[in-house]
Write a protein that holds these residues in place. Structure first.
Motif, mmCIF file in Angstrom:
data_model
loop_
_atom_site.group_PDB
_atom_site.id
_atom_site.type_symbol
_atom_site.label_atom_id
_atom_site.label_comp_id
_atom_site.label_asym_id
_atom_site.label_seq_id
_atom_site.Cartn_x
_atom_site.Cartn_y
_atom_site.Cartn_z
ATOM 1 N N ARG A 283 1.115 -1.260 -0.230
ATOM 2 C CA ARG A 283 0.211 0.195 -0.019
ATOM 3 C C ARG A 283 0.803 1.214 -0.380
ATOM 4 N NH1 ARG A 283 -3.418 -2.945 3.932
ATOM 5 N NH2 ARG A 283 -1.868 -1.647 5.331
ATOM 6 N N SER A 284 1.962 1.203 0.713
ATOM 7 C CA SER A 284 2.606 1.785 0.826
ATOM 8 C C SER A 284 3.900 2.790 -0.783
ATOM 9 C CB SER A 284 4.094 1.816 1.181
ATOM 10 O OG SER A 284 3.601 2.274 3.221
ATOM 11 N N ASP A 285 3.958 1.542 -1.165
ATOM 12 C CA ASP A 285 4.125 2.049 -2.698
ATOM 13 C C ASP A 285 3.692 2.132 -2.772
ATOM 14 O OD1 ASP A 285 6.815 0.245 -1.230
ATOM 15 O OD2 ASP A 285 6.752 -0.935 -1.970
ATOM 16 N N ASP A 286 2.512 1.814 -3.180
ATOM 17 C CA ASP A 286 1.442 1.993 -4.340
ATOM 18 C C ASP A 286 0.834 3.521 -4.007
ATOM 19 O OD1 ASP A 286 1.049 -0.457 -5.568
ATOM 20 O OD2 ASP A 286 -0.365 -0.583 -4.266
ATOM 21 N N ALA A 287 0.578 4.039 -3.349
ATOM 22 C CA ALA A 287 0.237 5.748 -2.204
ATOM 23 C C ALA A 287 1.927 6.159 -3.194
ATOM 24 C CB ALA A 287 0.555 6.010 -1.443
ATOM 25 N N ILE A 288 3.150 6.009 -2.869
ATOM 26 C CA ILE A 288 4.727 6.581 -3.287
ATOM 27 C C ILE A 288 4.165 6.931 -4.774
ATOM 28 C CG2 ILE A 288 6.603 6.324 -3.536
ATOM 29 C CD1 ILE A 288 6.707 5.348 -0.822
ATOM 30 N N ALA A 289 4.122 5.912 -5.601
ATOM 31 C CA ALA A 289 3.651 5.678 -7.051
ATOM 32 C C ALA A 289 2.460 6.910 -7.844
ATOM 33 C CB ALA A 289 3.692 4.316 -7.455
ATOM 34 N N ALA A 290 1.860 7.081 -6.842
ATOM 35 C CA ALA A 290 0.143 7.678 -6.784
ATOM 36 C C ALA A 290 1.128 8.733 -6.911
ATOM 37 C CB ALA A 290 -0.722 7.007 -6.670
ATOM 38 N N GLU B 173 4.335 9.742 -7.148
ATOM 39 C CA GLU B 173 5.323 10.895 -7.923
ATOM 40 C C GLU B 173 4.704 10.530 -9.531
ATOM 41 O OE1 GLU B 173 7.636 6.737 -8.185
ATOM 42 O OE2 GLU B 173 8.396 7.895 -6.509
ATOM 43 N N GLN B 174 3.536 9.799 -9.640
ATOM 44 C CA GLN B 174 2.549 10.076 -10.972
ATOM 45 C C GLN B 174 2.038 11.633 -10.852
ATOM 46 O OE1 GLN B 174 2.498 8.009 -13.988
ATOM 47 N NE2 GLN B 174 1.277 9.317 -15.302
ATOM 48 N N ARG B 175 1.242 12.230 -10.296
ATOM 49 C CA ARG B 175 0.434 13.256 -10.164
ATOM 50 C C ARG B 175 1.683 14.159 -10.392
ATOM 51 N NH1 ARG B 175 -2.125 10.671 -6.121
ATOM 52 N NH2 ARG B 175 -0.966 11.599 -4.681
ATOM 53 N N GLU B 176 2.736 14.033 -9.824
ATOM 54 C CA GLU B 176 4.063 15.695 -9.723
ATOM 55 C C GLU B 176 4.052 15.041 -11.091
ATOM 56 O OE1 GLU B 176 7.022 18.104 -8.703
ATOM 57 O OE2 GLU B 176 4.678 17.681 -7.734
ATOM 58 N N ALA B 177 4.403 14.652 -11.790
ATOM 59 C CA ALA B 177 5.569 13.948 -12.845
ATOM 60 C C ALA B 177 4.173 14.607 -14.245
ATOM 61 C CB ALA B 177 5.423 12.225 -13.556
ATOM 62 N N GLU B 178 2.545 14.248 -14.844
ATOM 63 C CA GLU B 178 1.839 15.713 -15.141
ATOM 64 C C GLU B 178 1.669 16.390 -14.595
ATOM 65 O OE1 GLU B 178 -2.128 12.905 -13.623
ATOM 66 O OE2 GLU B 178 -1.583 11.448 -14.656
ATOM 67 N N ARG B 179 2.104 17.169 -13.760
ATOM 68 C CA ARG B 179 1.139 18.862 -12.764
ATOM 69 C C ARG B 179 3.140 19.504 -14.005
ATOM 70 N NH1 ARG B 179 4.498 22.222 -10.237
ATOM 71 N NH2 ARG B 179 5.495 20.863 -9.926
ATOM 72 N N ARG B 180 4.138 18.606 -13.953
ATOM 73 C CA ARG B 180 5.709 19.073 -13.858
ATOM 74 C C ARG B 180 4.878 19.152 -16.152
ATOM 75 N NH1 ARG B 180 9.009 15.832 -13.206
ATOM 76 N NH2 ARG B 180 8.727 14.296 -11.590
ATOM 77 N N GLN B 181 4.602 17.617 -16.719
ATOM 78 C CA GLN B 181 4.005 18.139 -18.143
ATOM 79 C C GLN B 181 2.940 18.785 -18.107
ATOM 80 O OE1 GLN B 181 2.791 14.296 -18.951
ATOM 81 N NE2 GLN B 181 3.410 14.186 -21.040
ATOM 82 N N GLY B 182 2.511 18.863 -17.340
ATOM 83 C CA GLY B 182 1.470 20.342 -17.689
ATOM 84 C C GLY B 182 1.866 21.630 -17.698
ATOM 85 N N GLY B 183 2.919 21.617 -17.007
ATOM 86 C CA GLY B 183 2.919 22.740 -16.993
ATOM 87 C C GLY B 183 4.519 24.405 -18.240
ATOM 88 N N GLU B 184 4.795 22.570 -18.436
ATOM 89 C CA GLU B 184 6.370 22.249 -19.716
ATOM 90 C C GLU B 184 5.200 22.627 -20.868
ATOM 91 O OE1 GLU B 184 8.523 18.620 -19.570
ATOM 92 O OE2 GLU B 184 9.514 19.515 -17.861
ATOM 93 N N ARG B 185 3.621 22.230 -20.911
ATOM 94 C CA ARG B 185 3.295 22.114 -22.934
ATOM 95 C C ARG B 185 1.961 23.362 -22.444
ATOM 96 N NH1 ARG B 185 0.797 16.253 -23.353
ATOM 97 N NH2 ARG B 185 2.598 14.932 -23.821
#
Length: 118
Positions: free
Chosen positions: A31-38, A40-52
């Motif tokens: 569960r902890s690993d799944d929460a960390i992966a989620a 990290e995914q949200r952070e990557a999407e936020r960065r990608q949205g800012g770049e685009r």
């Protein structure tokens, strides 16, 4: 004295195989690993949205209500007072509109930035 008719069989409720603590610990880690992966995914999407995201416009024309009504104000692209009815314009269009008498925003003062004396 042991009475044979009082013998009670006690069974463990834990499944056989892995001990209960080990199984719970593994599930907790998963569960902890799944929460960390989620996260990290949200952070990557936020960065990608800012770049685009497209760059902010330099000049904006605020439009009047309805078709055929004259524009109301010229704004700088960073102005917080821009209304919902707007159109992006370039520097030459902003100069021409200000020269034609369209009002300049009193908050961002695009006429001062463009060097229009009014």
């Amino acid at each position: 004295m042991v009475r044979p008719w009082l013998v009670v069989v006690v069974r463990s409720s834990a499944p056989r195989g892995r001990p209960y603590r080990a199984r719970v610990s593994e599930e907790s880690h998963q569960r902890s690993d799944d929460a960390i992966a989620a996260a990290e995914q949200r952070e990557a999407e936020r960065r990608q949205g800012g770049e685009r995201r497209p760059p902010a416009p330099d000049w904006v024309l605020e439009l009047g209500i309805g078709n055929g009504t004259p524009p109301t104000e010229v704004h700088a692209g960073h102005c917080y007072a821009i209304g919902n009815r707007r159109r992006v314009i370039d520097r030459d269009q902003a100069l021409a509109l200000l020269a034609d008498g369209v009002r300049a925003c009193s908050h961002c003062r695009p006429d001062t930035t463009l060097g229009v004396l009014g």
